[in-house]
Design a protein around this motif. Structure first.
Motif, PDB file in Angstrom:
ATOM      1  N   TRP A 243      34.324  18.444  25.321  1.00 52.48           N
ATOM      2  CA  TRP A 243      33.988  17.058  24.997  1.00 52.48           C
ATOM      3  C   TRP A 243      35.074  16.166  25.569  1.00 52.48           C
TER       4      TRP A 243
ATOM      5  N   LEU B 198      37.374  31.436  21.045  1.00 46.34           N
ATOM      6  CA  LEU B 198      36.193  32.142  21.534  1.00 46.34           C
ATOM      7  C   LEU B 198      36.034  33.425  20.738  1.00 46.34           C
TER       8      LEU B 198
ATOM      9  N   LYS C 279      25.892  23.856  19.913  1.00 46.75           N
ATOM     10  CA  LYS C 279      26.388  23.446  21.217  1.00 46.75           C
ATOM     11  C   LYS C 279      25.282  22.696  21.969  1.00 46.75           C
TER      12      LYS C 279
ATOM     13  N   ARG D  91      33.859  25.571  31.803  1.00 48.74           N
ATOM     14  CA  ARG D  91      34.170  26.909  32.291  1.00 48.74           C
ATOM     15  C   ARG D  91      33.898  26.964  33.767  1.00 48.74           C
TER      16      ARG D  91
ATOM     17  N   ASP E 248      40.606  18.240  17.980  1.00 47.34           N
ATOM     18  CA  ASP E 248      39.973  19.291  18.770  1.00 47.34           C
ATOM     19  C   ASP E 248      40.432  20.664  18.258  1.00 47.34           C
ATOM     20  N   ILE E 249      39.569  21.644  18.368  1.00 47.78           N
ATOM     21  CA  ILE E 249      39.947  23.029  18.033  1.00 47.78           C
ATOM     22  C   ILE E 249      39.267  23.932  19.052  1.00 47.78           C
ATOM     23  N   TYR E 250      39.964  24.993  19.443  1.00 47.41           N
ATOM     24  CA  TYR E 250      39.443  25.845  20.513  1.00 47.41           C
ATOM     25  C   TYR E 250      39.503  27.316  20.099  1.00 47.41           C
TER      26      TYR E 250
ATOM     27  N   SER F 255      27.860  32.932  21.380  1.00 50.73           N
ATOM     28  CA  SER F 255      26.645  32.112  21.310  1.00 50.73           C
ATOM     29  C   SER F 255      25.671  32.474  22.429  1.00 50.73           C
ATOM     30  N   GLY F 256      26.168  33.173  23.429  1.00 51.84           N
ATOM     31  CA  GLY F 256      25.290  33.547  24.530  1.00 51.84           C
ATOM     32  C   GLY F 256      25.008  32.388  25.462  1.00 51.84           C
ATOM     33  N   THR F 257      25.945  31.433  25.530  1.00 52.53           N
ATOM     34  CA  THR F 257      25.764  30.251  26.373  1.00 52.53           C
ATOM     35  C   THR F 257      25.554  30.671  27.828  1.00 52.53           C
TER      36      THR F 257
ATOM     37  N   PHE G 217      27.629  33.449  14.852  1.00 52.23           N
ATOM     38  CA  PHE G 217      28.513  32.476  15.485  1.00 52.23           C
ATOM     39  C   PHE G 217      29.805  32.379  14.671  1.00 52.23           C
TER      40      PHE G 217
ATOM     41  N   GLU H  62      32.839  23.531  22.213  1.00 51.37           N
ATOM     42  CA  GLU H  62      32.239  23.099  23.481  1.00 51.37           C
ATOM     43  C   GLU H  62      33.121  21.999  24.070  1.00 51.37           C
TER      44      GLU H  62
ATOM     45  N   GLY I 105      34.989  21.370  17.810  1.00 51.62           N
ATOM     46  CA  GLY I 105      35.258  22.219  18.970  1.00 51.62           C
ATOM     47  C   GLY I 105      34.062  23.085  19.290  1.00 51.62           C
TER      48      GLY I 105
ATOM     49  N   THR J 124      39.118  34.090  30.296  1.00 54.15           N
ATOM     50  CA  THR J 124      38.164  33.277  29.520  1.00 54.15           C
ATOM     51  C   THR J 124      37.172  32.526  30.401  1.00 54.15           C
TER      52      THR J 124
HETATM   53  P1  ADP Z   1      29.701  31.563  24.338  1.00 53.73           P
HETATM   54  O1  ADP Z   1      30.650  32.061  25.384  1.00 53.73           O
HETATM   55  O2  ADP Z   1      28.417  32.289  24.319  1.00 53.73           O
HETATM   56  O3  ADP Z   1      29.536  30.062  24.290  1.00 53.73           O
HETATM   57  P2  ADP Z   1      31.543  31.369  22.075  1.00 53.73           P
HETATM   58  O4  ADP Z   1      30.833  30.727  20.947  1.00 53.73           O
HETATM   59  O5  ADP Z   1      32.494  32.431  21.767  1.00 53.73           O
HETATM   60  O6  ADP Z   1      30.425  31.969  23.000  1.00 53.73           O
HETATM   61  O7  ADP Z   1      32.224  30.213  22.908  1.00 53.73           O
HETATM   62  C1  ADP Z   1      33.526  30.221  23.407  1.00 53.73           C
HETATM   63  C2  ADP Z   1      33.643  29.205  24.495  1.00 53.73           C
HETATM   64  O8  ADP Z   1      33.357  27.895  24.020  1.00 53.73           O
HETATM   65  C3  ADP Z   1      35.017  29.076  25.099  1.00 53.73           C
HETATM   66  O9  ADP Z   1      35.258  30.072  26.058  1.00 53.73           O
HETATM   67  C4  ADP Z   1      34.975  27.685  25.707  1.00 53.73           C
HETATM   68  O10 ADP Z   1      34.321  27.695  26.960  1.00 53.73           O
HETATM   69  C5  ADP Z   1      34.105  26.922  24.748  1.00 53.73           C
HETATM   70  N1  ADP Z   1      34.965  26.152  23.831  1.00 53.73           N
HETATM   71  C6  ADP Z   1      35.354  26.486  22.596  1.00 53.73           C
HETATM   72  N2  ADP Z   1      36.112  25.516  22.037  1.00 53.73           N
HETATM   73  C7  ADP Z   1      36.221  24.533  22.969  1.00 53.73           C
HETATM   74  C8  ADP Z   1      36.882  23.262  23.010  1.00 53.73           C
HETATM   75  N3  ADP Z   1      37.566  22.789  21.982  1.00 53.73           N
HETATM   76  N4  ADP Z   1      36.792  22.556  24.151  1.00 53.73           N
HETATM   77  C9  ADP Z   1      36.093  23.022  25.219  1.00 53.73           C
HETATM   78  N5  ADP Z   1      35.444  24.187  25.229  1.00 53.73           N
HETATM   79  C10 ADP Z   1      35.498  24.947  24.123  1.00 53.73           C
END
Ligand code: ADP
Ligand code: ZN
Length: 434
Positions: free
Chosen positions: A216, A238, A423, A327, A234-236, A93-95, A140, A214, A212, A301
């Motif tokens: 929360w 990258l 996000k 992060r 929740d789901i995680y 996403s380039g956050t 994305f 981000e 997920g 990560t």
């Molecule tokens: P970007 O790094 O540009 O945001 P991504 O879309 O690949 O790109 O995002 C991955 C990141 O999003 C993860 O490294 C983490 O920081 C965050 N993330 C993803 N899922 C979750 C979650 N369930 N809870 C908290 N953070 C999350």
């Protein structure tokens, strides 16, 4: 009753899982050594060859990969398969800076779908469910990931993508969606809009949400569950490790099970790189042991979290990771103090405010300014000016107790802070703009 998508793997004994990981790791290291000159050189610099990696016990010998490596290698430098065997590209996403791109073979896509199918099943999904995917579709990974998992389970999939909230709600009602998938901030927004359109939580067919991408808080989870009448999971994941589905929550809702047959997780001290024992907080590192096109060994990560092997009531034996609360690069340093936006969110929601806030930091006369804009609910908004000032002072006090520094809190009218369909943007750090 707990449902599993792949019971054999999800409930596998620790010894069998280790054996599987050992075999896959050895093969993966060889695949990377043979096909990725960049990583091979890193291994050579550290004096390691594939012969040194005989099992997961040797993992610590391998060099780390970081986001900086991925940027250096943009776009093809870490590719481990010929492009002719790749079928898909996604991008972050380039956050936090320049985007990175990831490649997938068909097998990579299939395994990713498998991981998301496990997540949907853990949230109670079966082929009889209607899954509304309102993560963004496109580069994305959110949309494609949950879409693939939903198809794999055989659910009726509604590929909505994000945005157009009224239409989302209309379809949710008309087509009787039972599982909603999006970012938690968008789920909160949908919940808010749902109420405004005159609906009550019991007016929909939703039973669960899979949220997920981000960070929360637990408080936000409760808000969403209440507003839509669902159980929120929740789901995680990258982009670098495929996307969502690296780990997922079960009925216990006390952390996310990592799909260990595909990813080996480690927690390291972010400063020294030393591997920390189970239960200690540190940076999460993943090694993907099945990915073909874009396999990452010991990828840092920058997500800060804790792993746990405590027995889970759901019966899964897969290791669990706590909710990452941000992060290392989300962390703000304000007047010398470490601040995670999630700490502020916890206070706000606990005090009855909606999860709509923005933190603004600037530097004036060499001192950091720290402003928090918080929306009031419609009821709070009808209070007198004196009451509002009292509430602001209460919030300042509560936040000071947690952080040790005083913010300036501004309670603002409902609907003044921009909503997010993906996000959320929680922080505006003007110090970086100079
Ligand atoms: P970007 O790094 O540009 O945001 P991504 O879309 O690949 O790109 O995002 C991955 C990141 O999003 C993860 O490294 C983490 O920081 C965050 N993330 C993803 N899922 C979750 C979650 N369930 N809870 C908290 N953070 C999350
Ligand atoms: Zn569990």
């Amino acid at each position: 009753m707990e449902r599993y998508w792949n019971q054999e793997i999800e409930c596998m004994s620790r010894e069998d899982m280790k054996k599987l990981q050992d075999e896959r790791l050895v093969a993966q290291v060889k695949h990377v050594w043979d096909n990725v000159p960049y990583y091979r050189q890193k291994m050579e610099e550290k004096g390691v060859t594939p012969d040194d990696i005989k099992s997961t016990d040797d993992l610590y010998k391998l060099p780390f990969l970081s986001k900086a490596d991925l940027r250096d290698c943009y776009p093809y430098g870490l590719l481990a398969k010929p492009l002719s065997e790749c079928v898909r590209i996604h991008s972050t996403s380039g956050t936090t800076g320049k985007r990175v791109v990831a490649f997938y073979t068909q097998n990579d896509v299939d395994l990713w779908n498998e991981c998301c199918a496990r997540a949907i099943t853990a949230a109670g999904g079966t082929k009889d469910d209607v899954v509304q995917v309102c993560y963004g579709y496109g580069l994305f990974t959110g949309g494609a990931g949950l879409d693939g998992g939903s198809h794999k389970v055989g659910c009726l999939t509604l590929p909505m993508s994000s945005g157009n909230t009224e239409r989302q709600i209309q379809f949710m009602q008309d087509l009787k969606s039972t599982i909603l998938c999006c970012t938690p901030s968008y789920a909160a927004y949908i919940g808010e809009a749902y109420k405004e359109m005159g609906y009550k939580p019991e007016d929909n067919c939703l039973k669960a949400g899979i949220f997920g991408a981000e960070p929360w808080t637990e408080e936000m989870r409760k808000e969403i569950e209440k507003s839509l009448g669902i159980k929120a999971y929740d789901i995680y994941g990258l982009t670098e490790t495929s996307g969502p589905g690296v780990s997922f929550e079960c009925s216990e809702q006390t952390g996310m099970h990592i799909n260990e047959d595909h990813f080996i997780a480690e927690i390291i001290d972010p400063d020294t790189g030393e591997v920390l024992p189970e239960g200690e907080k540190g940076e999460l590192v993943f090694t993907s042991i099945t990915k073909e096109a874009f396999p990452l060994l010991r990828y840092r990560t920058r997500d800060i979290c804790v792993l746990s092997r405590k027995k889970c009531s759901c019966g899964r034996t897969l290791v669990k990771m706590a909710k990452p609360m941000g992060r290392s690069d989300d962390m703000l340093i304000i007047r010398g103090v470490n601040v995670f936006p999630s700490q502020i969110e916890t206070v706000l929601i606990a005090q009855g405010y909606p999860p709509n806030y923005q933190i603004e930091i600037d530097r004036v006369n060499n001192t950091d300014t720290f402003d928090i804009y918080v929306e009031m609910t419609a009821e709070q908004f009808s209070d007198t000016v004196k009451d509002v000032q009292k509430k602001e002072a209460e919030l300042v006090g509560a936040i000071k107790t947690i952080l040790g520094i005083n913010p300036k809190v501004h309670l603002v009218s409902p609907k003044t802070i921009a909503r997010s369909e993906g996000k959320a943007v929680r922080v505006i750090d003007k110090r970086k703009l100079v």
